[in-house]
Scaffold this active site. Structure first.
Site, PDB file in Angstrom:
ATOM      1  N   SER A  86       1.197  -1.052   0.350  1.00  0.00           N
ATOM      2  CA  SER A  86       0.040   0.072  -0.118  1.00  0.00           C
ATOM      3  C   SER A  86       0.852   1.512  -0.242  1.00  0.00           C
ATOM      4  O   SER A  86       1.132   1.896   0.923  1.00  0.00           O
ATOM      5  CB  SER A  86      -0.890   0.169   0.893  1.00  0.00           C
ATOM      6  OG  SER A  86      -2.088  -1.366   1.080  1.00  0.00           O
TER       7      SER A  86
ATOM      8  N   LYS B  86      -6.673   2.301  -2.950  1.00  0.00           N
ATOM      9  CA  LYS B  86      -6.161   1.226  -1.924  1.00  0.00           C
ATOM     10  C   LYS B  86      -6.355   2.336  -0.441  1.00  0.00           C
ATOM     11  O   LYS B  86      -7.230   1.970   0.301  1.00  0.00           O
ATOM     12  CB  LYS B  86      -5.221   0.526  -2.474  1.00  0.00           C
ATOM     13  CG  LYS B  86      -4.295  -0.183  -0.245  1.00  0.00           C
ATOM     14  CD  LYS B  86      -5.294  -0.829  -0.821  1.00  0.00           C
ATOM     15  CE  LYS B  86      -5.015  -1.798   1.428  1.00  0.00           C
ATOM     16  NZ  LYS B  86      -5.915  -2.414   2.324  1.00  0.00           N
TER      17      LYS B  86
ATOM     18  N   LYS C  36      -0.097   5.113   7.922  1.00  0.00           N
ATOM     19  CA  LYS C  36       0.372   5.369   7.063  1.00  0.00           C
ATOM     20  C   LYS C  36      -0.727   5.707   6.184  1.00  0.00           C
ATOM     21  O   LYS C  36      -0.845   6.776   4.937  1.00  0.00           O
ATOM     22  CB  LYS C  36       0.914   4.436   6.982  1.00  0.00           C
ATOM     23  CG  LYS C  36       1.724   4.031   5.357  1.00  0.00           C
ATOM     24  CD  LYS C  36       2.522   3.101   4.512  1.00  0.00           C
ATOM     25  CE  LYS C  36       1.806   1.818   5.060  1.00  0.00           C
ATOM     26  NZ  LYS C  36       1.224   1.138   3.604  1.00  0.00           N
TER      27      LYS C  36
HETATM   28  P1  NAD Z   1       4.817  -7.031   7.408  1.00  0.00           P
HETATM   29  O1  NAD Z   1       5.953  -5.994   8.438  1.00  0.00           O
HETATM   30  O2  NAD Z   1       4.445  -8.024   7.796  1.00  0.00           O
HETATM   31  O3  NAD Z   1       5.951  -7.769   6.136  1.00  0.00           O
HETATM   32  C1  NAD Z   1       6.746  -6.643   5.425  1.00  0.00           C
HETATM   33  C2  NAD Z   1       8.350  -7.482   5.179  1.00  0.00           C
HETATM   34  O4  NAD Z   1       8.610  -6.711   4.397  1.00  0.00           O
HETATM   35  C3  NAD Z   1       8.839  -7.521   6.385  1.00  0.00           C
HETATM   36  O5  NAD Z   1       8.900  -9.563   6.625  1.00  0.00           O
HETATM   37  C4  NAD Z   1      10.375  -7.335   6.424  1.00  0.00           C
HETATM   38  O6  NAD Z   1      11.591  -8.151   6.717  1.00  0.00           O
HETATM   39  C5  NAD Z   1      10.302  -6.841   5.193  1.00  0.00           C
HETATM   40  N1  NAD Z   1      10.967  -5.850   4.853  1.00  0.00           N
HETATM   41  C6  NAD Z   1      10.850  -4.643   5.036  1.00  0.00           C
HETATM   42  N2  NAD Z   1      11.696  -3.854   5.218  1.00  0.00           N
HETATM   43  C7  NAD Z   1      12.754  -4.634   3.851  1.00  0.00           C
HETATM   44  C8  NAD Z   1      13.883  -4.483   2.566  1.00  0.00           C
HETATM   45  N3  NAD Z   1      13.800  -2.804   2.556  1.00  0.00           N
HETATM   46  N4  NAD Z   1      14.266  -5.633   2.451  1.00  0.00           N
HETATM   47  C9  NAD Z   1      13.445  -6.459   2.249  1.00  0.00           C
HETATM   48  N5  NAD Z   1      12.561  -6.929   2.988  1.00  0.00           N
HETATM   49  C10 NAD Z   1      12.160  -5.747   3.986  1.00  0.00           C
HETATM   50  O7  NAD Z   1       3.731  -6.173   6.448  1.00  0.00           O
HETATM   51  P2  NAD Z   1       2.493  -6.895   6.088  1.00  0.00           P
HETATM   52  O8  NAD Z   1       0.980  -6.700   7.324  1.00  0.00           O
HETATM   53  O9  NAD Z   1       2.885  -7.519   5.233  1.00  0.00           O
HETATM   54  O10 NAD Z   1       1.908  -5.305   4.971  1.00  0.00           O
HETATM   55  C11 NAD Z   1       2.702  -5.264   3.914  1.00  0.00           C
HETATM   56  C12 NAD Z   1       1.851  -3.977   3.171  1.00  0.00           C
HETATM   57  O11 NAD Z   1       0.707  -4.965   2.292  1.00  0.00           O
HETATM   58  C13 NAD Z   1       1.440  -2.633   3.652  1.00  0.00           C
HETATM   59  O12 NAD Z   1       2.479  -2.098   2.875  1.00  0.00           O
HETATM   60  C14 NAD Z   1       0.437  -2.871   4.000  1.00  0.00           C
HETATM   61  O13 NAD Z   1       0.291  -1.908   4.580  1.00  0.00           O
HETATM   62  C15 NAD Z   1       0.512  -3.497   2.531  1.00  0.00           C
HETATM   63  N6  NAD Z   1      -1.428  -4.692   3.655  1.00  0.00           N
HETATM   64  C16 NAD Z   1      -1.385  -4.877   4.838  1.00  0.00           C
HETATM   65  C17 NAD Z   1      -2.233  -6.075   4.921  1.00  0.00           C
HETATM   66  C18 NAD Z   1      -3.065  -6.447   6.655  1.00  0.00           C
HETATM   67  O14 NAD Z   1      -4.010  -6.422   6.625  1.00  0.00           O
HETATM   68  N7  NAD Z   1      -1.316  -7.062   7.109  1.00  0.00           N
HETATM   69  C19 NAD Z   1      -3.546  -5.640   4.020  1.00  0.00           C
HETATM   70  C20 NAD Z   1      -3.592  -4.804   2.961  1.00  0.00           C
HETATM   71  C21 NAD Z   1      -2.511  -4.315   2.622  1.00  0.00           C
END
Ligand code: NAD
Length: 308
Positions: A109, A185, A254
């Site tokens: 997102s 989104k 965010k």
């Molecule tokens: P999360 O924090 O669980 O996962 C993020 C992953 O990215 C982690 O495994 C982290 O180690 C990795 N990461 C961070 N910086 C990095 C880098 N520089 N290089 C490599 N890896 C890196 O987050 P999430 O809940 O999976 O969300 C991910 C995205 O999806 C976000 O943008 C969030 O807003 C969106 N989103 C989340 C949900 C939800 O329900 N959790 C639903 C829809 C959208």
């Protein structure tokens, strides 16, 4: 492994997947289950090793190890991190390692204006960017039934990406030019965050007056005040005290900021979005960015839980 440069449905594709967190893990797992060659990359080496042990594929220890992928999917916390990974740092990030014709699909997102900037930088290298953020949370990511909002300026790249997107979602929406998926989104999550803020205030006011929280939520859910938030988040996570939706508070704060900032950038009078941004920013400060977003209500009561 089949050579499948066109990424046609039914043929294996070489897919790099960056960010195997709460959402990225089950999404990448579904790509692997569909028979594609997945190379995962994440800040956590332990997560990468565990993913490969459970789902096969390869772990990319460095960004250079993702060279040769036809598609690169990013599922990272913010658009800024996506840009950093693709074009930042001393070595210019991943982009110099990707061949012309590669399609990068940002499913995070991210903020739409940043996405447009990134698209221009990648296009200069012959790399297409598609924004394809998702809705449905961890359960629908696991089931492969996410809603996906697809934006992009390169129609051919979108068509090439579509079979891959279908391994992760079953409702695909074409939203228009690059960044439009990300704008959509953020606006959706702003609506959900506004519903949460309003429903949380109803709970706080009602409880002070003497109504039981369970009663408030039950009646809202049988009445016109109901929403996804009241039916799922309030009922299953707030009233029960479970607070385990798998979506972090900082990520929703965010998203609301992206939506409100976009309204400001476009010169729109949208005071509700600004107030909702302020309320979620306060919740993040008081409760903690890493906590579950359903805990935000604790930041708005008089005695916030400062465990975060
Ligand atoms: P999360 O924090 O669980 O996962 C993020 C992953 O990215 C982690 O495994 C982290 O180690 C990795 N990461 C961070 N910086 C990095 C880098 N520089 N290089 C490599 N890896 C890196 O987050 P999430 O809940 O999976 O969300 C991910 C995205 O999806 C976000 O943008 C969030 O807003 C969106 N989103 C989340 C949900 C939800 O329900 N959790 C639903 C829809 C959208």
């Amino acid at each position: 492994m089949n050579e499948a440069p066109e990424g046609k449905e039914g043929t294996a594709m070489r897919v790099g997947f960056i960010g195997i967190g709460n959402m990225g893990w089950p999404m990448a797992a579904n790509i692997a289950k569909a028979g594609h060659a997945v190379t995962v990359h994440d800040g956590s080496a332990e997560r990468m090793a565990r993913f490969v042990a459970e789902h096969g594929g390869r772990a990319a220890e460095t960004l250079a190890d993702l060279g040769g992928c036809e598609f690169v999917v990013t599922m990272l916390p913010t658009g800024q991190i996506v840009r950093e990974v693709l074009t930042g740092g001393a070595g210019g990030g991943l982009a110099p390692h990707l061949g012309a014709g590669t399609v990068v699909i940002d499913m995070s997102s991210s903020d739409p204006l940043g996405t447009q900037e990134l698209g221009a930088a990648l296009k200069a290298r012959g790399i297409a960017l598609v924004d394809a953020p998702v809705s449905g949370g961890v359960p629908r990511a696991a089931a492969g039934t996410l809603a996906i909002m697809i934006g992009g300026d390169d129609a051919e790249a979108i068509e090439r990406a579509r079979p891959l997107l279908r391994t992760m979602g079953d409702r695909l929406f074409d939203t228009g030019p690059l960044g439009s998926g990300h704008a959509m989104k953020a606006l959706n999550n702003y609506c959900a965050a506004a519903a949460y803020a309003a429903t949380a205030e109803a709970l706080i006011i009602g409880e002070r007056f003497g109504l039981a929280p369970e009663t408030i939520v039950e009646i809202v859910n049988a009445s016109t005040g109901r929403s996804f938030v009241s039916e799922l988040v309030m009922k299953e996570h707030v009233v029960t005290g479970r607070f385990a939706t798998g979506f972090q508070l900082g990520l929703l704060a965010k998203d609301v900021k992206i939506a409100a900032d976009l309204g400001e950038a476009l010169g729109i009078e949208a005071p509700v979005s600004r107030l909702v941004r302020e309320r979620w920013s306060l919740a993040r400060e008081r409760v903690g960015a890493e906590r579950d977003h359903s805990e935000a209500i604790r930041g708005w009561t008089q005695e916030p839980d400062r465990k975060g």
